[in-house]
Design a protein around this motif. Structure first.
Motif, PDB file in Angstrom:
ATOM      1  N   TRP A  80       0.775  -1.262  -0.075  1.00 38.86           N
ATOM      2  CA  TRP A  80      -0.038  -0.119   0.218  1.00 38.86           C
ATOM      3  C   TRP A  80       0.944   1.252   0.052  1.00 38.86           C
ATOM      4  CZ3 TRP A  80      -2.787   3.140   4.092  1.00 38.86           C
ATOM      5  CH2 TRP A  80      -3.666   3.810   3.471  1.00 38.86           C
ATOM      6  N   LYS A  81       1.366   1.705   1.047  1.00 37.94           N
ATOM      7  CA  LYS A  81       1.891   2.965   1.193  1.00 37.94           C
ATOM      8  C   LYS A  81       3.206   3.180   1.987  1.00 37.94           C
ATOM      9  CE  LYS A  81      -0.024   6.201   4.071  1.00 37.94           C
ATOM     10  NZ  LYS A  81      -1.075   7.468   4.458  1.00 37.94           N
ATOM     11  N   ASP A  98       4.182  10.750   0.233  1.00 36.32           N
ATOM     12  CA  ASP A  98       3.791   9.394  -0.055  1.00 36.32           C
ATOM     13  C   ASP A  98       3.797   8.747  -1.215  1.00 36.32           C
ATOM     14  OD1 ASP A  98       2.363   9.431   2.751  1.00 36.32           O
ATOM     15  OD2 ASP A  98       0.810  10.455   1.716  1.00 36.32           O
ATOM     16  N   LEU A 136       7.993   5.758   7.271  1.00 34.77           N
ATOM     17  CA  LEU A 136       6.541   4.977   7.720  1.00 34.77           C
ATOM     18  C   LEU A 136       6.113   4.186   6.657  1.00 34.77           C
ATOM     19  CD1 LEU A 136       6.400   8.222   8.514  1.00 34.77           C
ATOM     20  CD2 LEU A 136       4.800   7.405   9.988  1.00 34.77           C
ATOM     21  N   ASP A 181       2.798   1.470   5.672  1.00 36.41           N
ATOM     22  CA  ASP A 181       1.567   1.074   6.119  1.00 36.41           C
ATOM     23  C   ASP A 181       1.035  -0.081   4.618  1.00 36.41           C
ATOM     24  OD1 ASP A 181      -1.017   0.502   6.581  1.00 36.41           O
ATOM     25  OD2 ASP A 181      -1.636   2.498   7.109  1.00 36.41           O
ATOM     26  N   GLN A 182       1.226  -1.211   5.350  1.00 37.09           N
ATOM     27  CA  GLN A 182       0.705  -2.324   4.272  1.00 37.09           C
ATOM     28  C   GLN A 182      -0.727  -2.507   4.066  1.00 37.09           C
ATOM     29  OE1 GLN A 182       2.927  -3.555   2.057  1.00 37.09           O
ATOM     30  NE2 GLN A 182       4.833  -4.038   3.134  1.00 37.09           N
ATOM     31  N   SER A 235      -2.707  -4.971   8.991  1.00 44.09           N
ATOM     32  CA  SER A 235      -1.392  -4.904   9.173  1.00 44.09           C
ATOM     33  C   SER A 235      -1.046  -3.968  10.044  1.00 44.09           C
ATOM     34  CB  SER A 235      -0.309  -5.109   8.086  1.00 44.09           C
ATOM     35  OG  SER A 235      -0.737  -3.677   7.402  1.00 44.09           O
ATOM     36  N   GLU A 236      -0.066  -4.137  10.790  1.00 43.02           N
ATOM     37  CA  GLU A 236       0.482  -3.054  11.815  1.00 43.02           C
ATOM     38  C   GLU A 236       1.391  -1.883  11.222  1.00 43.02           C
ATOM     39  OE1 GLU A 236      -0.150  -2.302  15.104  1.00 43.02           O
ATOM     40  OE2 GLU A 236      -1.652  -3.720  14.784  1.00 43.02           O
ATOM     41  N   PRO A 237       1.177  -0.579  11.040  1.00 48.30           N
ATOM     42  CA  PRO A 237       2.142   0.053  10.344  1.00 48.30           C
ATOM     43  C   PRO A 237       3.425   0.105  11.212  1.00 48.30           C
ATOM     44  CG  PRO A 237       0.064   1.292  10.873  1.00 48.30           C
ATOM     45  CD  PRO A 237      -0.051  -0.064  11.624  1.00 48.30           C
ATOM     46  N   TYR A 238       4.419   0.464  10.368  1.00 50.77           N
ATOM     47  CA  TYR A 238       5.834   0.313  10.973  1.00 50.77           C
ATOM     48  C   TYR A 238       6.399   1.999  10.797  1.00 50.77           C
ATOM     49  CZ  TYR A 238      11.026   0.195  10.841  1.00 50.77           C
ATOM     50  OH  TYR A 238      12.383   0.548  10.809  1.00 50.77           O
ATOM     51  N   GLN A 239       7.252   2.189  11.809  1.00 49.34           N
ATOM     52  CA  GLN A 239       7.872   3.462  11.780  1.00 49.34           C
ATOM     53  C   GLN A 239       9.265   3.307  12.154  1.00 49.34           C
ATOM     54  OE1 GLN A 239       5.891   7.431  12.835  1.00 49.34           O
ATOM     55  NE2 GLN A 239       7.439   7.479  14.541  1.00 49.34           N
TER      56      GLN A 239
END
Length: 331
Positions: free
Chosen positions: A69-70, A87, A128, A130-131, A135-139
């Motif tokens: 995703w992003k 983004d 950052l 975001d899948q 899913s849990e976003p990663y930063q």
């Protein structure tokens, strides 16, 4: 090179691998993407250059990651440029273009001089991922390097991913015969393939104790990395920014002894995900009293997208969690 070939490489990312050195990379060229991003705003030249650099980093990094995703990049600083946010949206289907958007927040009165990075103060560089749903976003965060935004991105990969990474970037205003002045950007990203790291716990040798490639690699890997970086040091800005030299020809010129292998080119476009529905959804957490405070003297609620400049005018009676007259007619 023909005009058609020049256009074919604009707004693209070309993945490649150097088989003899166990190194992967990307070549990116941005043209129309930057026009889409920058024409929405009246940025000073120095701010435009920083946004162009961040957009180029975003294109290179976004295409490297197995993204559903992003990917977002962001800097927050105490300098005249307070924030830049970008983004990268992965292609919705194979063959589709990826989409990039970006904007900057800055204090116009504090902008001075033409050096872009002098407008950036102390702060942090954030990545950052975001899948999407489920899913849990990663930063990941690293301090902004005093050597520039690309050096900050290199520090992020060394520190957070323990992947030696190098960026060679160029960007600026270009005028071709018969055309108007516009921004172009080009760059190359090198990254050592993931492997077991020799790094032991403790501070790295970089700025503020951050890791550097020399802290992560040893033996043949270190020798290969140093050799390929010396070859990259010979690149010319005009070779990267184009459009007269194709990325494939550039890779052969730089790395022919490393046996470069290219993969499918990824097109990128300027694209924004804002919509009236998204604005309404973001306002759905507010009460009627809150919405009333947002209502203008004209009796409407307005919202502007920082990324694309879209302007929304909404009936306050249709907004909030206790809307009297929702758009679908259901109270």
């Amino acid at each position: 090179m023909t005009l058609g070939q020049k256009i074919a490489w604009d707004d693209t990312i070309l993945p490649f691998q150097l088989d003899n050195a166990d190194i992967r990379g990307r070549v990116a060229r941005l043209d129309g993407v930057l026009d889409g991003i920058l024409k929405q705003h009246d940025y000073p030249n120095a701010v435009e250059a920083l946004v162009a650099e961040m957009a180029l980093l975003t294109a290179l990094i976004g295409q490297t990651i197995k993204l559903r995703w992003k990917l977002s990049l962001q800097i927050q600083t105490n300098g005249p440029v307070r924030m830049i946010a970008t983004d990268y949206y992965a292609p919705a289907a194979e063959g589709d273009a990826a989409r990039i958007r970006a904007y900057a927040s800055f204090d116009r009165d504090r902008i001075s001089g033409d050096d872009p990075f002098s407008q950036v103060g102390e702060g942090y560089f954030a990545v950052l991922m975001d899948q999407g749903p489920g899913s849990e976003p990663y930063q990941g965060i690293t301090p902004i390097s005093g050597n520039g935004l690309s050096a900050s991105a290199e520090a992020y990969f060394a520190q957070s991913e323990q992947l030696p990474t190098r960026f060679a970037l160029t960007f600026g205003k270009s005028t071709e015969k018969g055309g108007a002045e516009h921004w172009r950007a080009g760059g190359i990203m090198l990254q050592h393939m993931p492997a077991a790291s020799p790094y032991a716990e403790g501070g790295g040798s970089g700025e503020e104790g951050l890791l550097l490639p020399a802290d992560i690699l040893d033996g043949d890997d270190e020798e290969n990395w140093n050799r390929v970086n010396m070859l990259l040091d010979t690149v010319d800005d005009l070779e990267m920014i184009g459009p007269s030299v194709a990325p494939t020809d550039l890779l052969v010129r730089l790395f022919h002894e490393e046996v470069p292998r290219v993969f499918d080119m990824q097109p990128v476009r300027f694209g924004c995900t804002c919509s009236e529905d998204r604005v309404r959804n973001s306002l759905s957490i507010y009460s009627a009293k809150d919405i009333e405070k947002m209502t203008t003297e004209e009796g409407i609620v307005t919202a502007d997208c920082q990324f694309c400049g879209a302007h929304y005018r909404l009936d306050p009676k249709t907004l909030g969690f206790d809307a009297q007259n929702p758009p679908d007619g259901d109270a």
